[in-house]
Design a protein around this motif. Structure first.
Motif, mmCIF file in Angstrom:
data_model
loop_
_atom_site.group_PDB
_atom_site.id
_atom_site.type_symbol
_atom_site.label_atom_id
_atom_site.label_comp_id
_atom_site.label_asym_id
_atom_site.label_seq_id
_atom_site.Cartn_x
_atom_site.Cartn_y
_atom_site.Cartn_z
ATOM 1 N N LEU A 267 0.824 -1.206 0.000
ATOM 2 C CA LEU A 267 0.000 0.000 0.000
ATOM 3 C C LEU A 267 0.858 1.256 0.000
ATOM 4 C CD1 LEU A 267 -2.918 -0.910 2.439
ATOM 5 C CD2 LEU A 267 -2.980 -0.732 -0.053
ATOM 6 N N ILE A 268 2.100 1.138 0.505
ATOM 7 C CA ILE A 268 3.008 2.283 0.526
ATOM 8 C C ILE A 268 3.245 2.791 -0.895
ATOM 9 C CG2 ILE A 268 5.351 3.029 1.121
ATOM 10 C CD1 ILE A 268 5.330 0.920 3.339
ATOM 11 N N GLY A 269 3.542 1.873 -1.798
ATOM 12 C CA GLY A 269 3.776 2.260 -3.184
ATOM 13 C C GLY A 269 2.534 2.797 -3.861
ATOM 14 N N LEU A 270 1.391 2.180 -3.602
ATOM 15 C CA LEU A 270 0.145 2.659 -4.196
ATOM 16 C C LEU A 270 -0.174 4.075 -3.749
ATOM 17 C CD1 LEU A 270 -2.260 -0.429 -4.067
ATOM 18 C CD2 LEU A 270 -1.241 0.631 -6.090
ATOM 19 N N ILE A 271 0.021 4.341 -2.446
ATOM 20 C CA ILE A 271 -0.252 5.688 -1.931
ATOM 21 C C ILE A 271 0.682 6.701 -2.586
ATOM 22 C CG2 ILE A 271 -0.101 7.148 0.127
ATOM 23 C CD1 ILE A 271 -1.058 4.713 1.749
ATOM 24 N N GLY A 272 1.956 6.347 -2.716
ATOM 25 C CA GLY A 272 2.908 7.269 -3.319
ATOM 26 C C GLY A 272 2.572 7.582 -4.767
ATOM 27 N N LEU A 273 2.263 6.559 -5.566
ATOM 28 C CA LEU A 273 1.986 6.773 -6.983
ATOM 29 C C LEU A 273 0.647 7.471 -7.187
ATOM 30 C CD1 LEU A 273 2.876 6.404 -9.867
ATOM 31 C CD2 LEU A 273 1.942 4.079 -9.831
ATOM 32 N N ILE A 274 -0.383 7.035 -6.470
ATOM 33 C CA ILE A 274 -1.701 7.670 -6.590
ATOM 34 C C ILE A 274 -1.638 9.109 -6.085
ATOM 35 C CG2 ILE A 274 -4.085 7.628 -5.757
ATOM 36 C CD1 ILE A 274 -3.895 4.573 -5.732
ATOM 37 N N GLY A 275 -0.882 9.342 -5.009
ATOM 38 C CA GLY A 275 -0.737 10.696 -4.485
ATOM 39 C C GLY A 275 -0.077 11.621 -5.481
ATOM 40 N N LEU A 276 0.965 11.136 -6.164
ATOM 41 C CA LEU A 276 1.659 11.952 -7.159
ATOM 42 C C LEU A 276 0.729 12.303 -8.324
ATOM 43 C CD1 LEU A 276 4.181 13.222 -8.388
ATOM 44 C CD2 LEU A 276 4.813 10.961 -9.263
ATOM 45 N N ILE A 277 0.054 11.290 -8.870
ATOM 46 C CA ILE A 277 -0.873 11.541 -9.980
ATOM 47 C C ILE A 277 -2.024 12.435 -9.524
ATOM 48 C CG2 ILE A 277 -2.485 10.453 -11.587
ATOM 49 C CD1 ILE A 277 -0.670 8.002 -11.592
ATOM 50 N N GLY A 278 -2.518 12.176 -8.317
ATOM 51 C CA GLY A 278 -3.622 12.977 -7.794
ATOM 52 C C GLY A 278 -3.244 14.436 -7.600
ATOM 53 N N TYR A 279 -2.017 14.692 -7.117
ATOM 54 C CA TYR A 279 -1.589 16.070 -6.908
ATOM 55 C C TYR A 279 -1.497 16.813 -8.244
ATOM 56 C CZ TYR A 279 1.141 20.076 -5.347
ATOM 57 O OH TYR A 279 1.572 21.353 -5.084
ATOM 58 N N ILE A 280 -0.902 16.154 -9.249
ATOM 59 C CA ILE A 280 -0.826 16.762 -10.580
ATOM 60 C C ILE A 280 -2.241 17.025 -11.106
ATOM 61 C CG2 ILE A 280 -0.127 16.393 -12.978
ATOM 62 C CD1 ILE A 280 2.206 14.715 -11.922
ATOM 63 N N GLY A 281 -3.136 16.048 -10.899
ATOM 64 C CA GLY A 281 -4.511 16.198 -11.367
ATOM 65 C C GLY A 281 -5.234 17.352 -10.693
ATOM 66 N N ILE A 282 -4.988 17.563 -9.398
ATOM 67 C CA ILE A 282 -5.648 18.651 -8.671
ATOM 68 C C ILE A 282 -5.228 20.008 -9.232
ATOM 69 C CG2 ILE A 282 -5.727 19.842 -6.446
ATOM 70 C CD1 ILE A 282 -5.664 17.080 -5.113
ATOM 71 N N ILE A 283 -3.919 20.172 -9.472
ATOM 72 C CA ILE A 283 -3.440 21.440 -10.021
ATOM 73 C C ILE A 283 -4.027 21.675 -11.411
ATOM 74 C CG2 ILE A 283 -1.402 22.713 -10.775
ATOM 75 C CD1 ILE A 283 0.173 21.414 -8.598
ATOM 76 N N LEU A 284 -4.039 20.641 -12.243
ATOM 77 C CA LEU A 284 -4.616 20.788 -13.575
ATOM 78 C C LEU A 284 -6.106 21.102 -13.502
ATOM 79 C CD1 LEU A 284 -2.861 17.843 -15.471
ATOM 80 C CD2 LEU A 284 -2.403 20.287 -15.717
ATOM 81 N N PHE A 285 -6.806 20.470 -12.550
ATOM 82 C CA PHE A 285 -8.244 20.678 -12.408
ATOM 83 C C PHE A 285 -8.561 22.136 -12.077
ATOM 84 C CE2 PHE A 285 -12.192 20.592 -9.884
ATOM 85 C CZ PHE A 285 -13.035 20.013 -10.814
#
Length: 451
Positions: free
Chosen positions: A378-396
């Motif tokens: 879950l550590i890796g999933l949180i890191g990767l999803i968090g990175l994509i999610g942060y980029i997505g939030i800024i773009l949104f």
């Protein structure tokens, strides 16, 4: 670069990291999420060593992630460009951000990206031309060397499909998927801007290099659509559908469209995509039936129908999923580390030649998100999803003012969907897309944390 980073006292986000500073850093600086992702990769290496996974497998499994380190020198270049072109205290700061994206290095990146994907598309069509004219003595004599070059260098694969049509798939064609969304968004927005300029106001196209494309964008959209079709990658097709859903939803938000007008927007997008697809089929037919030299008989529709069925590759992929999930459940939180292997039954003819029962043991898995979970937990999933999610939030946040934000979010959604079936986010190709997205959002970060 490393020397300048270490010697620059004014740009150390780790200095005096109190809890409040850390939370603010996580909310406002993309470097935090790249750091979390990097720690997850490091964790997968440590766990793999601790569990005594084969070191050769471990290294080959993890080395694709090392490309992510390229984000830091790229980030440094863009940061200096941002700081030199904008003033955080200025009331025109947002205008300054758009001005930055309209100048170097963003224009250079856009030009290189567009040129590279166009060249890749032309190379794909050239391969289609060769394999649909294999009856010619000269082409037939050079067919095997070309095929071996593609296979031995690992850049892609060419396989015969029913209908005497060759599937031409290069792994790097995922970038054609990304540029497809950029071009589609450009075509649609330019159409709406032309019809209703008063409604768009200041949100007229400000997409830097791509803003200068007029009919060229439509022709390039057709060219990249041909790549997506000829690749016969079902993962790409799923990614296109997922990205289109994201695009429709975001465009509805951009113009605050409801009910009937939203249906019209869907019709407009469908019309552009449908028209590009029809033009693509005509283009492929022209390539396949080009009269010199004598073309071979090929049926594109029969080849497409064969890819809509599961086939040997699809069956093997689904055979991998149950043992892969069982492997993930062994260590669901901490992961099993890089180099973890799984044995499953494959229907690949090449494997059946070696082992008639089809048993195959590998550390390289098709299911990308499950692969991340198995090896880093879950550590890796949180890191990767968090990175994509942060980029997505800024773009949104920029959807109403930045056209490329629409394309970026659609491409991110498509990439995430593709990664379900074909692993890209653990490979330099997918990580390269995240790096490009990072460079785009850097100027939009909180001015106090961009340094």
């Amino acid at each position: 670069w490393a020397t300048r980073v270490l010697s620059s006292r004014g740009h150390r986000p780790w200095r005096s990291l109190t809890k409040a500073r850390l939370l603010r850093f996580a909310r406002n600086d993309i470097r935090f999420w790249w750091g979390v992702f990097g720690l997850a990769v490091l964790w997968g290496i440590i766990v793999g060593l601790a569990r005594r996974n084969d070191f050769g497998n471990l290294f080959l499994d993890a080395n694709g992630y090392f490309y992510a380190l390229m984000v830091f020198p790229f980030w440094w270049v863009v940061k200096w460009e941002t700081n030199s072109e904008s003033n955080p205290n200025s009331t025109n700061y947002e205008f300054g951000i758009r001005n930055i994206r309209a100048h170097s290095p963003f224009v250079s990146l856009g030009a290189v990206f567009l040129a590279a994907t166009t060249l890749l598309a032309l190379k794909t069509l050239f391969a289609v031309y060769i394999f649909t004219h294999a009856g010619n003595n000269f082409l037939d004599a050079n067919l095997e060397p070309f095929y071996r070059w593609v296979r031995d260098t690992g850049v892609g694969e060419i396989t015969w499909l029913p209908g005497n049509f060759a599937r031409v798939f290069f792994q790097s064609q995922v970038y054609n998927v990304v540029v497809w969304f950029v071009l589609l968004t450009n075509v649609i927005l330019r159409s709406r801007t032309t019809k209703d300029p008063a409604r768009m106001g200041e949100t007229r196209i400000r997409a830097g290099f791509f803003a200068s494309l007029r009919m060229t964008a439509l022709w390039l959209l057709i060219l990249n659509t041909s790549v997506i079709i000829v690749s016969f990658s079902r993962s790409f097709w799923v990614g296109i559908i997922a990205g289109l859903v994201v695009l429709v939803v975001l465009m509805g938000r951009k113009w605050q469209i409801r009910s009937i007008r939203h249906i019209r927007l869907i019709g407009q997008i469908g019309g552009v995509v449908g028209g590009a697809t029809i033009a693509t089929v005509l283009l492929l037919f022209a390539v396949m039936r080009f009269p010199f030299p004598q073309p071979s008989l090929a049926d594109l529709s029969e080849a497409t129908q064969s890819r809509l069925e599961a086939g040997e590759a699809g069956t093997s992929r689904w055979n991998l999923l149950p043992p892969l999930v069982r492997a993930g459940l062994e260590h669901p939180i901490l992961g099993s580390g890089f180099g973890r292997t799984v044995t499953y039954i494959s229907n690949d003819p090449r494997i059946r030649e070696v082992n008639p029962r089809g048993q195959y043991t590998t550390y390289a898995f098709e299911w990308g998100w499950v692969d991340v979970w198995v090896k880093t937990g879950l550590i890796g999933l949180i890191g990767l999803i968090g990175l994509i999610g942060y980029i997505g939030i800024i773009l949104f946040r920029q959807v109403k003012t930045e056209p490329l934000a629409l394309a970026g979010l659609a491409a991110l959604g498509g990439l995430a969907a593709i990664h379900f079936f074909t692993p890209y986010l653990n490979h330099p190709l997918g990580l390269g897309i995240l790096i490009l997205a990072t460079l785009y959002v850097i100027p939009s970060q909180n001015p106090q944390t961009r340094g």
